[in-house]
Design a protein around this motif. Structure first.
Motif, PDB file in Angstrom:
ATOM      1  N   ARG A 258     -21.741 -29.576  -4.330  1.00  0.00           N
ATOM      2  CA  ARG A 258     -20.870 -28.708  -4.812  1.00  0.00           C
ATOM      3  C   ARG A 258     -21.259 -28.388  -6.231  1.00  0.00           C
ATOM      4  NH1 ARG A 258     -15.515 -27.403  -3.806  1.00  0.00           N
ATOM      5  NH2 ARG A 258     -15.310 -28.772  -1.824  1.00  0.00           N
ATOM      6  N   VAL A 259     -21.103 -26.985  -6.381  1.00  0.00           N
ATOM      7  CA  VAL A 259     -21.461 -26.658  -7.593  1.00  0.00           C
ATOM      8  C   VAL A 259     -20.067 -26.843  -8.640  1.00  0.00           C
ATOM      9  CG1 VAL A 259     -21.771 -24.305  -9.209  1.00  0.00           C
ATOM     10  CG2 VAL A 259     -23.023 -24.943  -6.918  1.00  0.00           C
ATOM     11  N   VAL A 260     -20.008 -27.570  -9.558  1.00  0.00           N
ATOM     12  CA  VAL A 260     -19.062 -28.123 -10.532  1.00  0.00           C
ATOM     13  C   VAL A 260     -19.037 -27.550 -11.708  1.00  0.00           C
ATOM     14  CG1 VAL A 260     -18.546 -30.198  -9.112  1.00  0.00           C
ATOM     15  CG2 VAL A 260     -20.174 -30.502 -11.023  1.00  0.00           C
ATOM     16  N   GLY A 261     -19.983 -26.831 -12.329  1.00  0.00           N
ATOM     17  CA  GLY A 261     -19.986 -26.089 -13.302  1.00  0.00           C
ATOM     18  C   GLY A 261     -21.066 -25.459 -13.764  1.00  0.00           C
ATOM     19  N   GLY A 262     -21.239 -24.822 -14.839  1.00  0.00           N
ATOM     20  CA  GLY A 262     -22.459 -24.091 -15.027  1.00  0.00           C
ATOM     21  C   GLY A 262     -21.967 -22.682 -15.828  1.00  0.00           C
ATOM     22  N   GLY A 263     -22.857 -21.715 -16.233  1.00  0.00           N
ATOM     23  CA  GLY A 263     -22.852 -20.545 -16.802  1.00  0.00           C
ATOM     24  C   GLY A 263     -23.895 -20.104 -17.473  1.00  0.00           C
ATOM     25  N   VAL A 264     -23.820 -18.837 -18.035  1.00  0.00           N
ATOM     26  CA  VAL A 264     -24.881 -18.288 -18.889  1.00  0.00           C
ATOM     27  C   VAL A 264     -24.320 -18.068 -20.355  1.00  0.00           C
ATOM     28  CG1 VAL A 264     -26.332 -16.258 -19.288  1.00  0.00           C
ATOM     29  CG2 VAL A 264     -25.862 -17.126 -16.867  1.00  0.00           C
ATOM     30  N   PRO A 265     -24.951 -18.686 -21.462  1.00  0.00           N
ATOM     31  CA  PRO A 265     -24.246 -18.312 -22.731  1.00  0.00           C
ATOM     32  C   PRO A 265     -24.345 -16.802 -23.118  1.00  0.00           C
ATOM     33  CG  PRO A 265     -25.874 -20.065 -22.759  1.00  0.00           C
ATOM     34  CD  PRO A 265     -26.020 -19.356 -21.545  1.00  0.00           C
ATOM     35  N   GLU A 266     -23.273 -16.405 -23.480  1.00  0.00           N
ATOM     36  CA  GLU A 266     -22.917 -14.939 -23.896  1.00  0.00           C
ATOM     37  C   GLU A 266     -24.256 -14.262 -24.299  1.00  0.00           C
ATOM     38  OE1 GLU A 266     -19.864 -12.076 -26.404  1.00  0.00           O
ATOM     39  OE2 GLU A 266     -19.305 -14.313 -25.984  1.00  0.00           O
ATOM     40  N   ARG A 267     -24.973 -14.819 -25.289  1.00  0.00           N
ATOM     41  CA  ARG A 267     -26.244 -14.318 -25.845  1.00  0.00           C
ATOM     42  C   ARG A 267     -27.231 -13.790 -24.701  1.00  0.00           C
ATOM     43  NH1 ARG A 267     -25.853 -19.182 -27.278  1.00  0.00           N
ATOM     44  NH2 ARG A 267     -27.754 -20.770 -27.180  1.00  0.00           N
ATOM     45  N   HIS A 268     -27.213 -14.572 -23.718  1.00  0.00           N
ATOM     46  CA  HIS A 268     -28.185 -14.389 -22.733  1.00  0.00           C
ATOM     47  C   HIS A 268     -27.867 -13.545 -21.376  1.00  0.00           C
ATOM     48  CE1 HIS A 268     -30.932 -16.923 -24.875  1.00  0.00           C
ATOM     49  NE2 HIS A 268     -30.236 -18.150 -24.764  1.00  0.00           N
ATOM     50  N   LEU A 269     -26.472 -13.173 -21.335  1.00  0.00           N
ATOM     51  CA  LEU A 269     -25.995 -12.365 -20.384  1.00  0.00           C
ATOM     52  C   LEU A 269     -26.623 -10.932 -20.183  1.00  0.00           C
ATOM     53  CD1 LEU A 269     -22.147 -12.679 -20.972  1.00  0.00           C
ATOM     54  CD2 LEU A 269     -23.465 -13.759 -19.275  1.00  0.00           C
ATOM     55  N   GLY A 270     -26.723 -10.840 -18.829  1.00  0.00           N
ATOM     56  CA  GLY A 270     -27.618  -9.500 -18.409  1.00  0.00           C
ATOM     57  C   GLY A 270     -28.862  -9.320 -18.248  1.00  0.00           C
ATOM     58  N   HIS A 271     -29.666 -10.459 -18.237  1.00  0.00           N
ATOM     59  CA  HIS A 271     -31.101 -10.608 -18.086  1.00  0.00           C
ATOM     60  C   HIS A 271     -31.524 -11.319 -17.039  1.00  0.00           C
ATOM     61  CE1 HIS A 271     -31.564  -9.494 -22.304  1.00  0.00           C
ATOM     62  NE2 HIS A 271     -30.627 -10.312 -22.581  1.00  0.00           N
ATOM     63  N   GLY A 272     -30.470 -11.601 -16.188  1.00  0.00           N
ATOM     64  CA  GLY A 272     -30.732 -12.051 -14.567  1.00  0.00           C
ATOM     65  C   GLY A 272     -31.166 -13.615 -14.764  1.00  0.00           C
ATOM     66  N   HIS A 273     -30.920 -14.283 -15.918  1.00  0.00           N
ATOM     67  CA  HIS A 273     -31.087 -15.820 -15.842  1.00  0.00           C
ATOM     68  C   HIS A 273     -30.291 -16.625 -14.796  1.00  0.00           C
ATOM     69  CE1 HIS A 273     -33.394 -14.987 -19.124  1.00  0.00           C
ATOM     70  NE2 HIS A 273     -32.427 -14.646 -20.117  1.00  0.00           N
ATOM     71  N   GLY A 274     -29.147 -16.208 -14.872  1.00  0.00           N
ATOM     72  CA  GLY A 274     -28.141 -17.102 -13.528  1.00  0.00           C
ATOM     73  C   GLY A 274     -28.539 -16.810 -12.583  1.00  0.00           C
ATOM     74  N   ARG A 275     -28.988 -15.761 -11.903  1.00  0.00           N
ATOM     75  CA  ARG A 275     -29.251 -15.577 -10.638  1.00  0.00           C
ATOM     76  C   ARG A 275     -30.639 -16.081 -10.190  1.00  0.00           C
ATOM     77  NH1 ARG A 275     -28.477 -10.465 -10.605  1.00  0.00           N
ATOM     78  NH2 ARG A 275     -26.542 -10.599  -9.131  1.00  0.00           N
ATOM     79  N   ARG A 276     -31.672 -16.109 -11.416  1.00  0.00           N
ATOM     80  CA  ARG A 276     -32.926 -16.955 -11.109  1.00  0.00           C
ATOM     81  C   ARG A 276     -32.631 -18.314 -10.969  1.00  0.00           C
ATOM     82  NH1 ARG A 276     -35.760 -15.033 -15.738  1.00  0.00           N
ATOM     83  NH2 ARG A 276     -36.426 -13.322 -14.571  1.00  0.00           N
ATOM     84  N   LEU A 277     -31.766 -18.799 -11.975  1.00  0.00           N
ATOM     85  CA  LEU A 277     -31.379 -20.333 -11.878  1.00  0.00           C
ATOM     86  C   LEU A 277     -30.698 -20.654 -10.516  1.00  0.00           C
ATOM     87  CD1 LEU A 277     -31.629 -23.049 -13.232  1.00  0.00           C
ATOM     88  CD2 LEU A 277     -29.665 -22.653 -14.055  1.00  0.00           C
TER      89      LEU A 277
ATOM     90  N   CYS B 214     -30.335 -31.214   1.142  1.00  0.00           N
ATOM     91  CA  CYS B 214     -29.036 -30.487   1.306  1.00  0.00           C
ATOM     92  C   CYS B 214     -28.919 -29.377   2.403  1.00  0.00           C
ATOM     93  CB  CYS B 214     -28.435 -30.093  -0.181  1.00  0.00           C
ATOM     94  SG  CYS B 214     -27.031 -29.112  -0.191  1.00  0.00           S
ATOM     95  N   ARG B 215     -27.789 -29.557   3.063  1.00  0.00           N
ATOM     96  CA  ARG B 215     -27.576 -28.438   4.180  1.00  0.00           C
ATOM     97  C   ARG B 215     -26.525 -27.303   3.697  1.00  0.00           C
ATOM     98  NH1 ARG B 215     -31.973 -28.843   4.252  1.00  0.00           N
ATOM     99  NH2 ARG B 215     -33.110 -30.151   5.630  1.00  0.00           N
ATOM    100  N   THR B 216     -25.686 -27.767   2.932  1.00  0.00           N
ATOM    101  CA  THR B 216     -24.438 -26.967   2.591  1.00  0.00           C
ATOM    102  C   THR B 216     -24.223 -26.902   1.198  1.00  0.00           C
ATOM    103  OG1 THR B 216     -23.261 -27.503   4.796  1.00  0.00           O
ATOM    104  CG2 THR B 216     -21.853 -26.664   3.094  1.00  0.00           C
ATOM    105  N   VAL B 217     -23.933 -25.921   0.622  1.00  0.00           N
ATOM    106  CA  VAL B 217     -23.719 -25.852  -0.853  1.00  0.00           C
ATOM    107  C   VAL B 217     -22.078 -25.204  -0.998  1.00  0.00           C
ATOM    108  CG1 VAL B 217     -24.121 -24.885  -3.174  1.00  0.00           C
ATOM    109  CG2 VAL B 217     -25.854 -25.602  -1.637  1.00  0.00           C
ATOM    110  N   LEU B 218     -21.291 -25.686  -1.744  1.00  0.00           N
ATOM    111  CA  LEU B 218     -19.807 -25.228  -1.922  1.00  0.00           C
ATOM    112  C   LEU B 218     -19.759 -24.921  -3.337  1.00  0.00           C
ATOM    113  CD1 LEU B 218     -17.920 -27.790  -0.188  1.00  0.00           C
ATOM    114  CD2 LEU B 218     -18.651 -25.768   0.743  1.00  0.00           C
ATOM    115  N   MET B 219     -18.915 -23.821  -3.657  1.00  0.00           N
ATOM    116  CA  MET B 219     -19.004 -23.350  -4.920  1.00  0.00           C
ATOM    117  C   MET B 219     -17.420 -22.337  -4.744  1.00  0.00           C
ATOM    118  SD  MET B 219     -21.383 -20.536  -6.502  1.00  0.00           S
ATOM    119  CE  MET B 219     -21.454 -20.308  -8.507  1.00  0.00           C
TER     120      MET B 219
ATOM    121  N   ILE C  69     -26.260 -24.812 -14.361  1.00  0.00           N
ATOM    122  CA  ILE C  69     -25.895 -25.322 -13.260  1.00  0.00           C
ATOM    123  C   ILE C  69     -25.685 -26.536 -12.724  1.00  0.00           C
ATOM    124  CG2 ILE C  69     -25.505 -24.705 -10.606  1.00  0.00           C
ATOM    125  CD1 ILE C  69     -26.898 -22.255 -11.084  1.00  0.00           C
ATOM    126  N   GLU C  70     -24.382 -27.130 -12.660  1.00  0.00           N
ATOM    127  CA  GLU C  70     -24.263 -28.401 -12.494  1.00  0.00           C
ATOM    128  C   GLU C  70     -23.678 -28.923 -11.099  1.00  0.00           C
ATOM    129  OE1 GLU C  70     -21.391 -29.712 -15.498  1.00  0.00           O
ATOM    130  OE2 GLU C  70     -22.968 -29.744 -16.980  1.00  0.00           O
TER     131      GLU C  70
END
Length: 119
Positions: free
Chosen positions: A53-72, A85-90, A43-44
């Motif tokens: 402001r979240v300006v980038g990020g993701g989960v590599p395909e081989r790691h999808l479905g394991h909750g890594h994105g949610r955890r991070l 920080c008081r506000t996050v935009l995405m 996550i950038e």
């Protein structure tokens, strides 16, 4: 493969402050891997005062479905709060899993295409 929270760490680059372009890059990595070798999620964030402001990020395909994105994402939101920080935009996502994650984290639609989380 391990998926427990104790087997991963969140790495912040740079460790303090921001990169020359104003961003901070967060990665979720296995504790046993060399730094930066195989991030499970990325996550950038671009900070301007108390707004992030979240300006980038993701989960590599081989790691999808394991909750890594949610955890991070949960760890990044906690880090943003701790750093004042008081506000996050995405940008809104069309991916069902990404949208569920945004709702679970507390993001709400702000305007078409942008969601907001108040910390």
């Amino acid at each position: 493969m391990t998926t427990g929270a104790e087997s991963h760490l969140m790495r912040r680059t740079p460790r303090q402050g921001t990169a020359p372009d104003g961003t901070v890059r967060y990665t979720l990595e296995d504790l046993t891997d060399p730094a930066g070798e195989d991030p499970k999620a990325v996550i950038e964030v671009l900070r301007t005062g108390s707004v992030a402001r979240v300006v980038g990020g993701g989960v590599p395909e081989r790691h999808l479905g394991h909750g890594h994105g949610r955890r991070l994402a949960a760890q990044v939101m906690a880090a943003q709060r701790a750093e004042g920080c008081r506000t996050v935009l995405m940008a809104e996502t069309t991916e069902p899993a990404g949208r569920r994650m945004m709702v679970e984290l507390g993001f709400v639609p702000l305007e078409p295409g942008t969601w907001q989380l108040t910390l």
